[in-house]
Motif scaffolding. Structure first.
Motif, mmCIF file in Angstrom:
data_model
loop_
_atom_site.group_PDB
_atom_site.id
_atom_site.type_symbol
_atom_site.label_atom_id
_atom_site.label_comp_id
_atom_site.label_asym_id
_atom_site.label_seq_id
_atom_site.Cartn_x
_atom_site.Cartn_y
_atom_site.Cartn_z
ATOM 1 N N GLU A 1 3.757 -8.903 2.143
ATOM 2 C CA GLU A 1 2.319 -8.680 2.048
ATOM 3 C C GLU A 1 1.874 -7.620 3.054
ATOM 4 O OE1 GLU A 1 -1.520 -8.606 1.102
ATOM 5 O OE2 GLU A 1 -0.125 -9.892 0.002
ATOM 6 N N GLY A 2 1.177 -6.595 2.568
ATOM 7 C CA GLY A 2 0.609 -5.573 3.434
ATOM 8 C C GLY A 2 1.541 -4.430 3.798
ATOM 9 N N ASP A 3 2.770 -4.423 3.301
ATOM 10 C CA ASP A 3 3.678 -3.308 3.598
ATOM 11 C C ASP A 3 3.057 -1.979 3.167
ATOM 12 O OD1 ASP A 3 5.731 -4.742 4.722
ATOM 13 O OD2 ASP A 3 7.011 -4.752 2.943
ATOM 14 N N VAL A 4 3.194 -0.986 4.028
ATOM 15 C CA VAL A 4 2.847 0.387 3.660
ATOM 16 C C VAL A 4 4.172 1.064 3.334
ATOM 17 C CG1 VAL A 4 1.738 2.536 4.364
ATOM 18 C CG2 VAL A 4 0.873 0.339 5.240
ATOM 19 N N MET A 5 4.311 1.529 2.074
ATOM 20 C CA MET A 5 5.615 1.950 1.597
ATOM 21 C C MET A 5 5.612 3.365 1.018
ATOM 22 S SD MET A 5 6.757 -1.655 -0.250
ATOM 23 C CE MET A 5 8.524 -1.412 -0.076
ATOM 24 N N HIS A 6 6.749 4.022 1.190
ATOM 25 C CA HIS A 6 6.995 5.309 0.540
ATOM 26 C C HIS A 6 8.404 5.232 -0.036
ATOM 27 C CE1 HIS A 6 6.995 9.590 -0.303
ATOM 28 N NE2 HIS A 6 8.163 9.671 0.270
ATOM 29 N N PHE A 7 8.557 5.608 -1.301
ATOM 30 C CA PHE A 7 9.843 5.433 -1.965
ATOM 31 C C PHE A 7 10.593 6.750 -2.135
ATOM 32 C CE2 PHE A 7 7.074 1.990 -3.483
ATOM 33 C CZ PHE A 7 7.850 0.897 -3.130
ATOM 34 N N ARG A 8 11.860 6.706 -1.772
ATOM 35 C CA ARG A 8 12.749 7.831 -2.034
ATOM 36 C C ARG A 8 13.507 7.534 -3.311
ATOM 37 N NH1 ARG A 8 15.708 8.897 3.851
ATOM 38 N NH2 ARG A 8 13.798 9.137 5.117
ATOM 39 N N PHE A 9 13.505 8.476 -4.221
ATOM 40 C CA PHE A 9 14.186 8.249 -5.491
ATOM 41 C C PHE A 9 14.728 9.568 -6.038
ATOM 42 C CE2 PHE A 9 9.930 9.534 -6.537
ATOM 43 C CZ PHE A 9 10.010 10.216 -7.732
ATOM 44 N N ASN A 10 15.637 9.448 -6.978
ATOM 45 C CA ASN A 10 16.241 10.617 -7.588
ATOM 46 C C ASN A 10 16.417 10.361 -9.077
ATOM 47 O OD1 ASN A 10 17.554 13.124 -7.845
ATOM 48 N ND2 ASN A 10 19.555 12.142 -7.662
ATOM 49 N N VAL B 1 9.328 1.855 5.070
ATOM 50 C CA VAL B 1 8.427 0.702 5.185
ATOM 51 C C VAL B 1 7.841 0.599 6.588
ATOM 52 C CG1 VAL B 1 8.198 -1.792 4.903
ATOM 53 C CG2 VAL B 1 9.834 -0.529 3.481
ATOM 54 N N ILE B 2 6.530 0.381 6.642
ATOM 55 C CA ILE B 2 5.824 0.065 7.883
ATOM 56 C C ILE B 2 4.889 -1.095 7.570
ATOM 57 C CG2 ILE B 2 4.310 0.907 9.724
ATOM 58 C CD1 ILE B 2 5.033 3.766 8.841
ATOM 59 N N SER B 3 4.905 -2.130 8.375
ATOM 60 C CA SER B 3 3.967 -3.227 8.139
ATOM 61 C C SER B 3 2.546 -2.721 8.359
ATOM 62 C CB SER B 3 4.247 -4.401 9.073
ATOM 63 O OG SER B 3 3.861 -4.085 10.401
ATOM 64 N N TYR B 4 1.591 -3.361 7.709
ATOM 65 C CA TYR B 4 0.198 -2.947 7.857
ATOM 66 C C TYR B 4 -0.239 -2.973 9.326
ATOM 67 C CZ TYR B 4 -4.876 -3.272 7.928
ATOM 68 O OH TYR B 4 -6.204 -3.084 8.231
ATOM 69 N N ASP B 5 0.077 -4.068 10.024
ATOM 70 C CA ASP B 5 -0.339 -4.201 11.425
ATOM 71 C C ASP B 5 0.255 -3.090 12.283
ATOM 72 O OD1 ASP B 5 -1.836 -6.444 10.883
ATOM 73 O OD2 ASP B 5 -0.246 -7.859 11.427
ATOM 74 N N PHE C 1 0.815 -1.207 0.000
ATOM 75 C CA PHE C 1 0.000 0.000 0.000
ATOM 76 C C PHE C 1 0.853 1.264 0.000
ATOM 77 C CE2 PHE C 1 -2.339 -3.297 2.342
ATOM 78 C CZ PHE C 1 -3.518 -3.348 1.615
ATOM 79 N N THR C 2 0.293 2.317 -0.567
ATOM 80 C CA THR C 2 0.803 3.671 -0.347
ATOM 81 C C THR C 2 -0.339 4.445 0.305
ATOM 82 O OG1 THR C 2 0.163 4.283 -2.631
ATOM 83 C CG2 THR C 2 2.467 3.663 -2.235
ATOM 84 N N ALA C 3 -0.009 5.283 1.268
ATOM 85 C CA ALA C 3 -1.046 5.988 2.033
ATOM 86 C C ALA C 3 -0.659 7.445 2.209
ATOM 87 C CB ALA C 3 -1.248 5.320 3.394
ATOM 88 N N GLY C 4 -1.503 8.341 1.724
ATOM 89 C CA GLY C 4 -1.264 9.770 1.863
ATOM 90 C C GLY C 4 -2.575 10.541 1.754
ATOM 91 N N GLU C 5 -2.506 11.846 1.904
ATOM 92 C CA GLU C 5 -3.720 12.653 1.870
ATOM 93 C C GLU C 5 -4.387 12.618 0.495
ATOM 94 O OE1 GLU C 5 -2.800 16.580 3.149
ATOM 95 O OE2 GLU C 5 -2.357 15.991 5.219
ATOM 96 N N LYS C 6 -3.568 12.477 -0.548
ATOM 97 C CA LYS C 6 -4.125 12.431 -1.898
ATOM 98 C C LYS C 6 -4.877 11.126 -2.138
ATOM 99 C CE LYS C 6 -2.874 12.694 -6.787
ATOM 100 N NZ LYS C 6 -1.776 12.822 -7.774
ATOM 101 N N GLU C 7 -4.248 10.000 -1.785
ATOM 102 C CA GLU C 7 -4.896 8.713 -2.006
ATOM 103 C C GLU C 7 -4.317 7.620 -1.121
ATOM 104 O OE1 GLU C 7 -3.984 8.016 -6.186
ATOM 105 O OE2 GLU C 7 -2.238 6.789 -5.652
#
Length: 363
Positions: free
Chosen positions: A353-362, A321-325, A283-289
Motif C-alpha cells: 500500500e502506497g508504494d511509489v513505483m517506476h517499472f523497467r520493461f523491454n 520502488v519507494i514507500s510513500y512515507d 502511485f506513479t509520480a512524474g512531471e507528466k502526471e
C-alpha cells in the motif's frame, strides 16, 4: 482495474440521493417506490490526500485519482425472487457488480413513505437478504441437479462440486449469505462460476437524519447485525450529503464544521467500497502526471505493472520502488535515494500500500 459497486435497498431508503451525491448525477429521487427503474451508473473518485502531497513535490501537469463506478439499482420488495416489483431486473443487475452497498433507512420521517408502512432496519435488511438467498438457492439447486447426475456416473470433479453445492444449499436454506462462509482455493473456483448474489462483499450504509449522525438505536442494530456477518457499516445523512455535494469546497468545509464533521460521509462510502474488495493503491509520480493505481492485495510487481499496460507485465525487468512515507520524507526520489530508501525489486516482489513505483520493461 474497474470496480463496480451496486447501491441496493428497499424503495425510498435514500439510494438515489446517495448515488447523486457520490457521482454528481441527477437521477430522480422521489417519495414513491420504483423511481429508479433501469440501473444508472456514475463514477466517483477515491479521495486520497496522498495525491496532493506527492503533487506538491513533483508539480505534475495532471493529477489522476483512482475511481469506483457506482450503480444505482432499482429498489427491491418482498417476492422479488419470484418476480415481484422489479425483482428480475434488480437481481440481474446485482449480478453484474463486484460489491454491494446496502442502504438501510435509519430515520423516522412521516413525509417519506416506507414501502412496508414502518421503519425497521433489521426487517428491511432481512427482506433484501432473504430475496437474494432465495435467488441463489434456485441457482444452487439447478447446479446441484446437473452436477449430481455427473457425480453418479463417477465424475470426480462433479463429486467435489456436489460437496460444495450441498454446503451452499444448507446455508441458503437457512437464509444466511454465502459471504460469511469459508472456502478453500479449489472450492472458490467452483463458487466463482455460480455468480451468487449473497457471495458478493457487502457494506451497510445506514442513512440517518441530522440528529442521527452520532448514531441511534437503529444504527446500533445495523452495526450489531453487520458485525455478525463480518461486514462494515458507514453512517451518513443522505440529505446532508446532497447539500454538501452542491457546495464549493470552501463552503463544504464550513458546513462540515457546523456539524462537527471532518469529512463528507461520502468519502467513507467511497473508501469502504474500494477496500471492500481487498484492493490497494500504488502511485506513479512524474512531471507528466501523478497517478493512483488500483490492484488486488497480494499483487506482484509484474501484475501491478499490468494495471498501467499489459506490455509492462510481458516485458517486466525490474520495479523501482519507494514507500510513500520515504518519498515524502526525502522530498522526492532524489532525497529517498540519498537516504537509501530507493530500491530495485524483481518479479516476486509483492506491491505494498502506497508504494511509489517506476517499472523497467523491454518489449
Amino acid at each position: 482495474m474497474g470496480i463496480k459497486c451496486g447501491i441496493v435497498g428497499l424503495p425510498n431508503v435514500g439510494k438515489s440521493t446517495l448515488f447523486n451525491a457520490l457521482t454528481g448525477g441527477d437521477i430522480p429521487a422521489e417519495n414513491y417506490p420504483f423511481t429508479t427503474i433501469d440501473p444508472n451508473a456514475g463514477i466517483a473518485t477515491v479521495p486520497d490526500p496522498r495525491l496532493d502531497a506527492l503533487s506538491a513535490i513533483v508539480n505534475p501537469k495532471e493529477i489522476i485519482p483512482t475511481v469506483v463506478e457506482f450503480v444505482d439499482i432499482a429498489g427491491l420488495v418482498a417476492g422479488a425472487s419470484d418476480g415481484e416489483g422489479l425483482g428480475n431486473k434488480f437481481l440481474s443487475h446485482i449480478r453484474e457488480t463486484d460489491a454491494i452497498a446496502h442502504v438501510v433507512r435509519c430515520f423516522i420521517d412521516s413525509n417519506v413513505v416506507h414501502v412496508d408502512g414502518k421503519v425497521d432496519p433489521l426487517s428491511d435488511i432481512a427482506t433484501i437478504n432473504t430475496e437474494l438467498a432465495l435467488a441463489d438457492l434456485e441457482t444452487v439447486e439447478k447446479s446441484l441437479h446437473r452436477q449430481g447426475k455427473k457425480a453418479r456416473s463417477g465424475d470426480a470433479e462433479a463429486k467435489a462440486a456436489v460437496a460444495v453445492l450441498e454446503r451452499l444449499n444448507a446455508q441458503l436454506a437457512n437464509g444466511d449469505p454465502i459471504r460469511t462462509m469459508a472456502f478453500t482455493a479449489a472450492e472458490r473456483l467452483i463458487l466463482r462460476d455460480l455468480f451468487l448474489l449473497t457471495a458478493k462483499p457487502t457494506t451497510y450504509i445506514a442513512n440517518v437524519d441530522e440528529e442521527g449522525l452520532a448514531g441511534n438505536e437503529m444504527t446500533q442494530a445495523v452495526t450489531n447485525l453487520a458485525a455478525s456477518e463480518g461486514a462494515d457499516v458507514v453512517i451518513i445523512c443522505g440529505a446532508l450529503e446532497a447539500e454538501l455535494a452542491a457546495l464549493d469546497p470552501a463552503d463544504q468545509t464550513d458546513m462540515l464544521a457546523e456539524y462537527g464533521l471532518t469529512e463528507p460521509g461520502l468519502h467513507k462510502v467511497i473508501r469502504a467500497a474500494y477496500h471492500l474488495l481487498g484492493l490497494l493503491t500504488f502511485f506513479t509520480a512524474g512531471e507528466k502526471e501523478v497517478r493512483a493505481w488500483t490492484v488486488k492485495l497480494g499483487s506482484t510487481a509484474p501484475q501491478s505493472a499490468a494495471a498501467i499496460h499489459t506490455d509492462f507485465e510481458k516485458g517486466f525487468i525490474r520495479a523501482e520502488v519507494i514507500s510513500y512515507d520515504a518519498y515524502i520524507a526525502g522530498n522526492g526520489e532524489a532525497g529517498a535515494k540519498e537516504a537509501g530508501k530507493w530500491r530495485l525489486e524483481g518479479k516476486d516482489y509483492i506491491t505494498q500500500e502506497g508504494d511509489v513505483m517506476h517499472f523497467r520493461f523491454n518489449i
